[in-house]
Write an enzyme that holds these catalytic residues in place. Structure first.
Site, PDB file in Angstrom:
ATOM      1  N   ARG A   1       0.866  -1.177   0.000  1.00 41.08           N
ATOM      2  CA  ARG A   1       0.000   0.000   0.000  1.00 41.08           C
ATOM      3  C   ARG A   1       0.902   1.226   0.000  1.00 41.08           C
ATOM      4  NH1 ARG A   1      -2.916   2.851   4.505  1.00 41.08           N
ATOM      5  NH2 ARG A   1      -4.912   3.639   3.739  1.00 41.08           N
TER       6      ARG A   1
ATOM      7  N   GLU B   1      -9.325   7.478   4.862  1.00 44.95           N
ATOM      8  CA  GLU B   1     -10.125   7.630   6.085  1.00 44.95           C
ATOM      9  C   GLU B   1     -11.133   8.762   5.924  1.00 44.95           C
ATOM     10  OE1 GLU B   1      -7.375   5.704   9.581  1.00 44.95           O
ATOM     11  OE2 GLU B   1      -7.345   7.895   9.402  1.00 44.95           O
TER      12      GLU B   1
ATOM     13  N   GLU C   1      -5.595  -0.761   7.216  1.00 47.56           N
ATOM     14  CA  GLU C   1      -4.633  -0.245   8.199  1.00 47.56           C
ATOM     15  C   GLU C   1      -4.809  -0.982   9.517  1.00 47.56           C
ATOM     16  OE1 GLU C   1      -4.157   3.870   9.046  1.00 47.56           O
ATOM     17  OE2 GLU C   1      -4.548   4.507   6.987  1.00 47.56           O
TER      18      GLU C   1
END
Length: 548
Positions: free
Chosen positions: A77, A176, A285
């Protein structure tokens, strides 16, 4: 720098089961986990190396990506900021993850056989629930021009990757984004419940990706606070109302056990958003501490209070234990829609100067905090760059050894499900145990029920097992009231292990038995009950796998 934002919402949890065939494609198999994502966010790697950070395995200096790849890491990522520099060309630090850096990291990752998830923040620097700032060059654009800019930017980024032979396998539109993107045009929450502009901005970005990569690149929408079903239900429910046909593939979640609730809450959320929104899910995450020490002496994100909250020791074994439990949660998502897990910044060791930002960055966001590496005790390398044993978390999950684990093989209601032995006590009728159309995963599950008191068991004996440590888990739903109702593991070379089945107040529970240490090449597992009249229990999605 990561910001933790808590959302406290009250919700009514409704269990809704939909047929397996209406949910989009997921992982290939409920027994073979070769396609399970074991990823790492490597966005700080170049910065760490530029500041002198080196990595070692068995005392030998090696490329950190090679160490991770050799350990089984199959996905990288990579963070991308639009323009992480001031007007004089000075970097804000924190990885200076511009397009050039992202391309270089992607090239290195692909050369090691890894796939790539590109995390586009749609900001010049850190974007998270507390900060979703527009890039400097976009600040004065009208809303109409902003939508066009998002499309053109994503299209340009994808073209750069494609031209370099590095087309990402997944792309995040924002990072997010529970509070939206590109404030204030795409802001939601804090009293803003109209998702129209956020939906249009996301749609523009997605179209930019599709214009170059088509459907081959999967689109991820990523929120924080993975244990909060109320957040995800509100956010995706609101988004899908205004954009019911929004062309994305995966719901990405941030989940840290010290900040985002229990694993049981995460499991509930994953299960229900998968079914409610017909999407695959992936933990993009997560991390855990290997020590409470502070590598750079400037403060750490993880403390002894976090250790107490999470319930795992701040140790290498604690990292392994947490990640194996998290792995079980994702593998337990119905219909194989749990894609995998990304570990955040396992390589961010305390190289002096490789901090969350620099003075230029601090000035840009008006932050007066200490420049530091707050992540150095949550890595998979020690403070000197030596590989930790917890790199084993990247190993491919061992196959599920259960035959017909979700009771789908017979494709019908039956009292003799393939692969399973059924035992019934004296006086118990043959219809007491049978598969029913009410599956946790797929269409069917196995149900025990009788209008009179009964005893029943369903079991398998798995032979030819290598010695080692195994975990048993199953999705269970029960009325309660039984004299005995448990899953068990026995005849494996040690004492029988069992776990009582809880009464189901809200639906299915995942019940697990750990540390089944096989020493004789076999193990019998099963569900056993001594029940009163009209007591019932359902079982589905049974997993036995080696976890050494």
């Amino acid at each position: 720098m990561k910001r933790i934002v808590g959302l406290l919402l009250v919700c009514i949890l409704v269990v809704t089961l939909i047929p397996n065939n209406v949910v989009q494609a997921a992982r290939k198999s409920d027994t073979n986990y070769s396609d399970f994502i074991r990823g790492a966010d490597i966005s700080m790697l170049a910065d760490v190396e530029e500041h002198g950070g080196k990595f070692y395995q068995n005392g030998k200096s090696q490329d950190a990506l090679q160490i991770m790849s050799s350990s089984g890491c199959n996905y990288a990522r990579i963070r991308l900021w639009v323009d992480p520099y001031d007007e004089s060309g000075n970097s804000y630090g924190g990885g200076h993850n511009d397009l050039k850096t992202a391309l270089a990291l992607a090239k290195r990752a692909k050369s090691k056989g890894m796939k790539v998830l590109l995390d586009c923040h749609l900001s010049d620097w850190w974007a998270d629930p507390g900060t979703q700032s527009k890039p400097k060059a976009w600040k004065n654009l009208s809303y109409s021009k902003l939508k066009s800019q998002v499309h053109d930017y994503m299209k340009s980024v994808m073209k750069s990757f494609k031209d370099a032979g590095l087309t990402p396998d997944m792309v995040q539109i924002g990072n997010e984004i529970s509070s939206g993107v590109l404030w204030n045009d795409g802001k939601v929450g804090s009293g803003i419940d109209d998702f129209t502009q956020l939906g249009e901005l996301l749609e523009s970005g997605i179209k930019g990706v599709r214009d170059v990569a088509g459907s081959s690149t999967k689109i991820v929408l990523h929120l924080d606070n993975g244990g909060s079903y109320s957040l995800y239900d509100w956010w995706f429910g609101s988004l899908m109302k205004v954009k019911p046909n929004l062309d994305f593939d995966i719901i990405g979640l941030t989940y840290y056990p010290m900040w985002h609730g229990t694993l049981e809450e995460l499991q509930w959320n994953l299960n229900h958003i998968t079914k409610a929104f017909n999407k695959d899910v992936c933990i993009v995450e997560t991390a855990y501490a290997w020590t409470l020490s502070d590598g750079d002496g400037l403060g750490s994100s993880f403390s002894s209070a976090d250790e107490k909250t999470a319930g795992y020791s701040a140790s290498v074994q604690g990292q392994i234990d947490f990640m194996r439990d998290l792995e079980t949660v994702v593998l337990s998502v119905p219909n194989n829609h749990g894609l995998g897990v990304f570990y955040w910044e396992p390589e961010w060791i305390p190289a002096k100067g490789a901090y969350w930002g620099n003075e230029t960055g601090k000035k840009y966001i008006g932050d007066t905090g200490i420049l530091s590496n707050p992540w150095d005790n949550l890595t998979l390398f020690d403070f000197k760059g030596n590989a930790l044993d917890s790199l084993s978390i990247f190993s491919q999950p061992k196959n599920n050894l259960i035959s017909n684990p979700s009771f789908e093989v017979d494709n019908s209601e039956t009292t003799s499900p393939s692969g399973w032995n059924i035992w019934l006590g004296n006086g118990t009728t043959t219809t007491t145990a049978q598969t029913k159309w009410n599956g946790y995963s797929g269409n069917y599950n196995l149900t025990f029920w009788e209008k009179q008191a009964y005893q029943a068991s369903a079991y398998q004996t798995i032979k030819g097992l290598p010695d080692g440590n195994y975990t048993l888990s199953a999705a269970i739903m029960s009325s309660g009231g039984q004299k005995t109702c448990q899953i068990y593991a026995k005849n494996y070379g040690g004492s029988e292990k069992n776990k009582a089945i809880p009464t189901s107040d809200t639906g299915w529970n995942i019940v697990k038995i750990d540390n089944i240490k096989v020493t004789n090449g076999q193990c019998e597992i099963g569900l056993y009950t001594i029940a009163n009249a009209n007591n019932w229990v359902n079982i589905d999605h049974v997993i036995l796998r080696k976890v050494d």
